[in-house]
Design a protein around this motif. Structure first.
Motif, short mmCIF file in Angstrom:
data_model
loop_
_atom_site.label_atom_id
_atom_site.label_comp_id
_atom_site.label_asym_id
_atom_site.label_seq_id
_atom_site.Cartn_x
_atom_site.Cartn_y
_atom_site.Cartn_z
N VAL A 1 39.90 42.18 36.31
CA VAL A 1 41.09 43.01 36.30
C VAL A 1 41.07 43.85 35.04
O VAL A 1 40.68 43.38 33.96
CB VAL A 1 42.38 42.15 36.38
CG1 VAL A 1 42.57 41.29 35.14
CG2 VAL A 1 43.60 43.01 36.63
N ALA A 6 44.53 45.82 41.86
CA ALA A 6 45.08 44.74 41.05
C ALA A 6 45.43 45.21 39.64
O ALA A 6 44.67 45.95 39.01
CB ALA A 6 44.09 43.58 40.98
N ARG A 7 46.58 44.76 39.15
CA ARG A 7 47.02 45.09 37.80
C ARG A 7 47.72 43.88 37.19
O ARG A 7 48.43 43.14 37.88
CB ARG A 7 48.02 46.27 37.80
CG ARG A 7 47.44 47.59 38.24
CD ARG A 7 46.51 48.18 37.17
NE ARG A 7 46.03 49.51 37.54
CZ ARG A 7 44.96 49.74 38.31
NH1 ARG A 7 44.29 48.72 38.82
NH2 ARG A 7 44.58 50.97 38.60
N ILE A 37 48.95 38.66 37.83
CA ILE A 37 48.36 39.86 38.42
C ILE A 37 49.06 40.16 39.74
O ILE A 37 49.32 39.24 40.54
CB ILE A 37 46.86 39.66 38.68
CG1 ILE A 37 46.11 39.40 37.37
CG2 ILE A 37 46.26 40.85 39.42
CD1 ILE A 37 44.72 38.86 37.57
#
Length: 325
Positions: A103, A158-159, A147
């Motif tokens: 990520v 995804a963050r 996430i």
């Protein structure tokens, strides 16, 4: 408070049955690790026998199934607690494929939990960046994070949406779809964030847990309560909608719990204290879920047990996102 006479034990031969999920059709699925490494999940049949679904190809060498969610296609979205980390999909034929291994350009370490919400968004908790993760067993370490992955097929979606958590553990969207909740094991609290179009609002403390509670898994009930499973003290605690807490079940030595709390306060807590509950009958309870036709049968997963603990709850559980899978 419940006594041992109120408890049942379901199944045998399970290994590290950390996470449990039930469906309306009566299926009971549970984490199942192998002593030589690897594993997957197992279905518990009505007679208590196991029907394992093990990862057979594609998984990392140190694959250790931890918290997971069911997907509508019959696959399982599994957190790998091994140091190679990542979130993985276990298919019905035993094939394993990566869901998320990095990520923001950084490789994911050990992953704690994968939650698939009602809308299909994945929420993934990572307890710490530190390896081994025992290095985060301190109240002053807060590098856990959550996430958000809106497209489970696209890792680029995804963050990291919440960080600075004191050992992030289970994370779930509440039944209203309004809040994301998370247990923070070493901060010893349950937190929540309001869901927004951009991700999450600011963190709010729902409850600081009672002394001796080191929260792991949790589940919502139909009346807005939160049921928490505490490792070490083998406690099940219900947090009412007003934030008050009641101990539903426990299996611990009060003197040992107070000693562990003293070490938590002075920063010398370690796995020795976390594992105290493994030697007792409830074997380090780690998760709770509700099942049965009326959602009033509670099932407890554990870190060291070989079966599930069950009891009847006076309050029904809320229907989880996978209930009709």
């Amino acid at each position: 408070m419940l006594s041992f006479d109120d408890l049942g034990f379901l199944g045998s031969g399970l290994r590290r049955p950390e996470c449990v999920a039930c469906t309306a059709a009566g299926a009971i699925w549970v984490s199942h690790a192998l002593p030589e490494g690897g594993g997957g999940v197992a279905r518990l049949l009505p007679d208590g026998s196991l029907q394992p679904l093990l990862a057979r190809a594609g998984m990392p060498g140190d694959f250790m199934p931890n918290g997971w969610s069911m997907a509508p296609d019959g696959s399982f979205l599994i957190a790998n607690l091994g140091e190679s980390g990542g979130a993985w999909r276990l298919l019905p034929d035993g094939a394993c494929e990566p869901v998320l291994t990095e990520v923001d350009g950084l490789r994911l370490p050990s992953v704690n939990f994968v939650h698939r919400a009602e809308d299909g968004v994945l929420w993934i908790s990572v307890s710490t960046w530190r390896a081994p993760r025992d290095r985060a067993f301190h109240r002053d370490v807060a590098d856990g994070f959550v996430i958000r992955m809106p497209d489970p097929a696209d890792p680029a979606s995804a963050r990291i949406v919440a960080d600075g958590l004191g050992y992030a553990n289970e994370v779930k969207v509440d039944p209203s779809g309004t809040w994301l909740y998370a247990n923070e094991t070493m901060a010893r609290r349950v937190s929540r964030w309001k869901l927004t179009e951009r991700g999450l609002g600011p963190r709010e403390t729902v409850a600081d847990y009672l002394d001796g509670v080191f929260p792991d898994g949790f589940e919502f009930d139909a009346e807005g309560g939160i049921w928490c499973a505490s490792v070490m003290s083998n406690r099940v605690v219900r947090v009412a909608p007003d934030g008050s807490q009641s101990v539903v079940l426990e299996d611990c030595d009060p003197a040992e719990v107070e000693t562990a709390m003293a070490h938590w306060r002075d920063g010398t807590f370690d796995r020795t204290y976390m594992n105290l509950g493994a030697a007792r009958r409830l074997r380090n309870v780690a998760s709770i879920t509700f099942g049965g036709p009326d959602l009033k049968t509670a099932y407890l997963g554990s870190l060291a047990g070989d079966s599930l603990v069950t009891f009847r709850s006076p309050v029904a559980g809320a229907k989880p996102p996978h209930w009709h899978f």
